[in-house]
Design a protein around this motif. Structure first.
Motif, mmCIF file in Angstrom:
data_model
loop_
_atom_site.group_PDB
_atom_site.id
_atom_site.type_symbol
_atom_site.label_atom_id
_atom_site.label_comp_id
_atom_site.label_asym_id
_atom_site.label_seq_id
_atom_site.Cartn_x
_atom_site.Cartn_y
_atom_site.Cartn_z
ATOM 1 N N ARG A 83 51.732 19.617 31.341
ATOM 2 C CA ARG A 83 52.831 18.655 31.485
ATOM 3 C C ARG A 83 53.819 19.139 32.530
ATOM 4 N N SER A 84 54.187 20.418 32.431
ATOM 5 C CA SER A 84 55.165 20.985 33.364
ATOM 6 C C SER A 84 54.770 22.418 33.690
ATOM 7 N N ASP A 85 54.567 22.712 34.971
ATOM 8 C CA ASP A 85 54.257 24.078 35.388
ATOM 9 C C ASP A 85 55.554 24.772 35.771
ATOM 10 N N SER A 86 55.864 25.826 35.061
ATOM 11 C CA SER A 86 57.108 26.545 35.308
ATOM 12 C C SER A 86 57.008 27.329 36.612
ATOM 13 N N ARG A 87 57.919 27.062 37.542
ATOM 14 C CA ARG A 87 57.935 27.789 38.812
ATOM 15 C C ARG A 87 58.738 29.084 38.694
ATOM 16 N N ILE A 88 59.405 29.266 37.559
ATOM 17 C CA ILE A 88 60.151 30.490 37.295
ATOM 18 C C ILE A 88 59.464 31.210 36.136
ATOM 19 N N PHE A 89 59.145 32.487 36.309
ATOM 20 C CA PHE A 89 58.532 33.234 35.219
ATOM 21 C C PHE A 89 59.366 34.474 34.925
ATOM 22 N N SER A 90 59.368 34.862 33.655
ATOM 23 C CA SER A 90 60.165 36.015 33.244
ATOM 24 C C SER A 90 59.447 36.744 32.127
ATOM 25 N N GLY A 96 52.866 38.250 38.639
ATOM 26 C CA GLY A 96 52.822 37.131 39.572
ATOM 27 C C GLY A 96 52.987 35.820 38.847
ATOM 28 N N ASP A 97 52.945 34.717 39.597
ATOM 29 C CA ASP A 97 53.133 33.380 39.017
ATOM 30 C C ASP A 97 51.796 32.678 38.826
ATOM 31 N N LEU A 98 51.798 31.687 37.951
ATOM 32 C CA LEU A 98 50.575 30.972 37.590
ATOM 33 C C LEU A 98 49.999 30.200 38.775
ATOM 34 N N GLN A 99 50.841 29.531 39.551
ATOM 35 C CA GLN A 99 50.349 28.727 40.656
ATOM 36 C C GLN A 99 49.577 29.585 41.669
ATOM 37 N N SER A 100 50.119 30.723 42.015
ATOM 38 C CA SER A 100 49.435 31.614 42.953
ATOM 39 C C SER A 100 48.120 32.120 42.361
ATOM 40 N N TYR A 101 48.114 32.370 41.051
ATOM 41 C CA TYR A 101 46.894 32.829 40.379
ATOM 42 C C TYR A 101 45.798 31.769 40.469
ATOM 43 N N LEU A 102 46.169 30.500 40.257
ATOM 44 C CA LEU A 102 45.189 29.416 40.363
ATOM 45 C C LEU A 102 44.689 29.277 41.795
#
Length: 374
Positions: A83-90, A96-102
């Motif tokens: 539904r919503s991909d968080s661009r901020i991770f903590s 790293g972030d999920l988008q870059s991993y994909l």
């Protein structure tokens, strides 16, 4: 500006959102998982081969990704919907972030759609073939491609994810986690467990190694003769993707192993054990995928909360006399565990290694070791 992307189902339904991760076009069976956490474990679970996974929890990616919480060397699923991909991770463990991993692993992601509506449709109609695309945004074209895509029934997808050669495994739970799980499980039995890998989650051999076992992983198409030459004290049948019925090579091997060595199966391994004994399997309407599935242990009268990920189940009406039901799924009363009446062999339709998920079912590893010790 986010790139537009669409999901089309074989029933003609189309959802429009935005791409995150890789770009392109993929087909697969569209399913859903109800877990609130564990998205990296889900992404790297080989059991999702050939599927486009929808997360019901709305915010995904908020704790990032790392090199620890992986269940295989790379993701096996076809696509990922949130539904919503968080661009901020903590998270202190995040690397790293999920988008870059994909993107790195060439996995297409879709965000910004009403995942509640999609899940309701799957629950009503059943899991469907679908297509996820950032290149073709024509609704009619996408629906036709979804209808023409391959389903899971009758296909051997295991060969796409099983290893090509036998390897020794020595990685323990303590190597990867600060919890007390691994410490409590060490028994130093020294037993040799051979794992038939049909697309195995890595937390399973970590459990065996943490208990002091010698662990060897072999491809799922390894013959019984080859396995017995390794002098196993027990044989484990792993999880894996797709329909268990086409895997006749596995049925044959398991039949030959029964009576020679204790056997323990998880998920697909449980189905294969049942098929080897003469039972049949069937495709569930929308499967069981999540970390909160209640299971009743008939032997102890206890309920355990389990992690599950499967789209097929054992048909109870087809069970031969040599098998008895040991566990039931309390949501739909399907078979969640069987035991062989004559040989040291049992299986469960859920994941006692639970990555991610509850630890209620760790006793099954101890039960297997007791059979090995006899």
């Amino acid at each position: 500006m986010p790139k537009p992307a669409k999901l089309a189902l074989e029933d003609g339904t189309v959802y429009e959102g935005h791409a995150f991760g890789a770009e392109g076009e993929v087909t697969g069976e569209v399913v859903f998982n109800t877990a609130m956490t564990g998205y990296q474990e889900i992404l790297t679970d080989p059991s999702y081969r050939g599927q486009i996974v929808t997360m019901t929890y709305p915010e995904i990616g908020n704790y990032g990704v790392n090199s620890i919480d992986i269940e295989h060397e790379s993701p096996s699923l076809s696509g990922f919907i949130v539904r919503s991909d968080s661009r901020i991770f903590s998270n202190y463990r995040a690397e790293g972030d999920l988008q870059s991993y994909l993107q790195k692993n060439n996995i297409l992601g879709l965000t910004g759609i009403d995942t509640r509506a999609l899940v309701r449709r799957i629950r009503t109609t059943g899991a469907m073939r679908g297509i996820l695309s950032t290149s073709d945004l024509n609704d009619e074209s996408l629906v036709n491609k979804a209808k023409a895509s391959q389903g899971l029934v009758g296909r051997d997808i295991v060969r796409e994810v099983m290893p090509t050669k036998a390897v020794a495994w020595d990685q323990k739970l303590d190597d990867w986690t600060e919890t007390e799980v691994g410490k409590h499980e060490r028994t130093n039995s020294g037993a040799h467990v051979v794992c038939m890998d049909f697309g195995m989650k890595w937390n399973i051999p970590r459990h065996f190694a943490s208990r002091g076992n010698q662990v060897t992983i072999v491809p799922g198409d390894t013959s019984a003769d080859e396995i017995m030459k390794k002098n196993p004290d027990g044989v484990f049948l792993s999880n894996g993707p797709g329909d268990p019925e086409p895997l006749e090579y596995a049925h044959h091997t398991i039949r030959e192993l029964l009576g020679q060595v204790p056997v323990f199966g998880i998920c697909l391994g449980h189905q294969l054990l049942s098929l080897a004994c003469g039972a049949k399997t069937f495709k569930l309407k929308f499967g069981h995928r999540g970390v909160n599935q209640p299971v009743f242990d008939i032997q102890t009268n206890k309920v355990e909360i389990t992690t599950q990920n499967h789209g097929f189940a054992v048909d109870e009406k087809s069970l031969p006399d040599c098998l008895e039901v040991t566990h039931r799924n309390l949501n739909d009363d399907t078979v969640a565990g069987v035991r062989h009446r004559e040989h040291a062999a049992f299986g469960v339709q859920y994941h006692p290694e639970a990555a991610s998920g509850p630890h209620d079912s760790h006793y099954l590893f101890e039960r297997f070791e007791k059979q090995i010790a006899k």
